[in-house]
Design an enzyme around this catalytic site. Structure first.
Site, short mmCIF file in Angstrom:
data_model
loop_
_atom_site.label_atom_id
_atom_site.label_comp_id
_atom_site.label_asym_id
_atom_site.label_seq_id
_atom_site.Cartn_x
_atom_site.Cartn_y
_atom_site.Cartn_z
N CYS A 24 0.86 -1.19 0.00
CA CYS A 24 0.00 0.00 0.00
C CYS A 24 0.90 1.25 0.00
O CYS A 24 1.60 1.49 -0.97
CB CYS A 24 -0.94 -0.05 1.20
SG CYS A 24 -2.12 1.30 1.33
N ASP B 157 -9.10 -3.10 -7.43
CA ASP B 157 -8.64 -2.14 -6.43
C ASP B 157 -9.31 -0.80 -6.70
O ASP B 157 -9.02 -0.14 -7.70
CB ASP B 157 -7.11 -2.00 -6.51
CG ASP B 157 -6.52 -1.19 -5.37
OD1 ASP B 157 -7.20 -0.28 -4.87
OD2 ASP B 157 -5.37 -1.48 -4.99
N HIS C 134 -7.81 -4.19 -3.20
CA HIS C 134 -6.65 -3.63 -2.51
C HIS C 134 -6.44 -4.42 -1.21
O HIS C 134 -7.38 -4.84 -0.57
CB HIS C 134 -6.90 -2.16 -2.18
CG HIS C 134 -5.70 -1.43 -1.69
ND1 HIS C 134 -4.74 -0.94 -2.54
CD2 HIS C 134 -5.29 -1.12 -0.43
CE1 HIS C 134 -3.80 -0.34 -1.83
NE2 HIS C 134 -4.10 -0.44 -0.55
#
Length: 281
Positions: A159, A217, A249
């Site tokens: 991330c 995502d 995600h």
């Protein structure tokens, strides 16, 4: 990647938080991976950086070494239990892995209640230049232990850390390889905090990066992934991107509802193979 000036600050966080970050306590139905410590040396360490000592988590095999070295770059939730376990997984695979708490000057995200407060209060104030320098200092610290083969250096991040992985690959000429898990690729330039993003530094990449992304995502549109893939090809860079169809995600985060075991396992196998292929072994 050119160095940018940043203000030196005193440390707000001087030790790692225990357990998981408040904003992402494990999902009730999650099967959280807990890598055992047998055969490992693992725990908190202090790394000298600009302004003081930065807390970090280090895990490695219990042996003489030196071991190939991996920088593990945190999610926006800091160096909480999931990131520490990733370090232990690397140690089980024969690496010295270290995850520095890169928000230590700006604040402790472990006690903040949600993503918005984490971003607004802490993450939006962390300069990329500070992060690059802290990672360099982490490599120097690892080398100084005598246990790290820093000529076999890799970096991986998740991330927020996925974006940093791309940037560090453009920053450190001694890096052998990187693996970026669903890190943002494009964005608005906001100097001096985030002056550039991965798409902006493609021509400067000094090490091959494997990007692992989810086709579903919501925060990283597929078209930005394709922009990055096209830019890498145009620049002739030996980096690759894998786009997992229908994956959200955070598909590697086994403690969250977004976890998808098949994609997570495949990504980890690809990571280990990528590091081996490029001399991080």
């Amino acid at each position: 990647m050119p160095k940018q000036a940043y203000s030196r600050r005193e440390f707000v966080t001087t030790t790692l938080a225990t357990g998981f970050a408040l904003a992402v306590l494990p999902d009730a139905q999650a099967t959280v991976i807990n890598t055992p410590l047998d055969g490992l040396v693992a725990g908190e360490v202090k790394i000298p950086v600009a302004g003081g000592d930065m807390p970090a988590y280090r895990a490695m095999p219990d042996g003489a070494g030196p071991f190939p070295t991996v920088l593990v770059v945190q999610e926006i939730f800091g160096v909480h239990e999931h990131i520490r376990d990733v370090c232990r997984r690397f140690a089980k695979a024969g690496y010295l892995a270290v995850a520095p708490e890169l928000y230590a000057r700006q604040g402790d995200v472990s006690k903040l209640p949600d993503v918005k407060s984490i971003v607004d209060t802490v993450v939006s104030k962390v300069p990329d230049a500070q992060v690059m320098d802290d990672l360099d200092k982490t490599v120097a610290w690892a080398k100084g232990t005598g246990k790290a083969a820093t000529d076999k250096l890799g970096v991986t991040g998740f991330c927020w850390g996925g974006r940093i992985t791309w940037l560090y690959a453009a920053h450190n000429p001694k890096l052998k390889a990187g693996v970026a898990w669903y890190g943002r690729l494009v964005g608005e330039a906001k100097p001096p905090i985030t002056p550039r993003h991965p798409l902006d530094v493609v021509a400067e990449l000094k090490a091959p990066v494997l990007g692992l992304y989810g086709g579903a995502d919501n925060g990283i549109p597929n078209d930005t992934v394709e922009q990055m893939r096209a830019a890498l090809k145009t620049a002739g860079k030996p980096s690759e991107i894998v786009l997992y169809p229908d994956m959200p995600h955070g598909f590697h985060a086994d403690y969250r509802p977004t976890y998808r075991k098949e994609a997570a396992d495949d990504g980890w196998k690809r990571l280990l193979a990528w590091f081996k292929q490029h001399g991080v072994n």
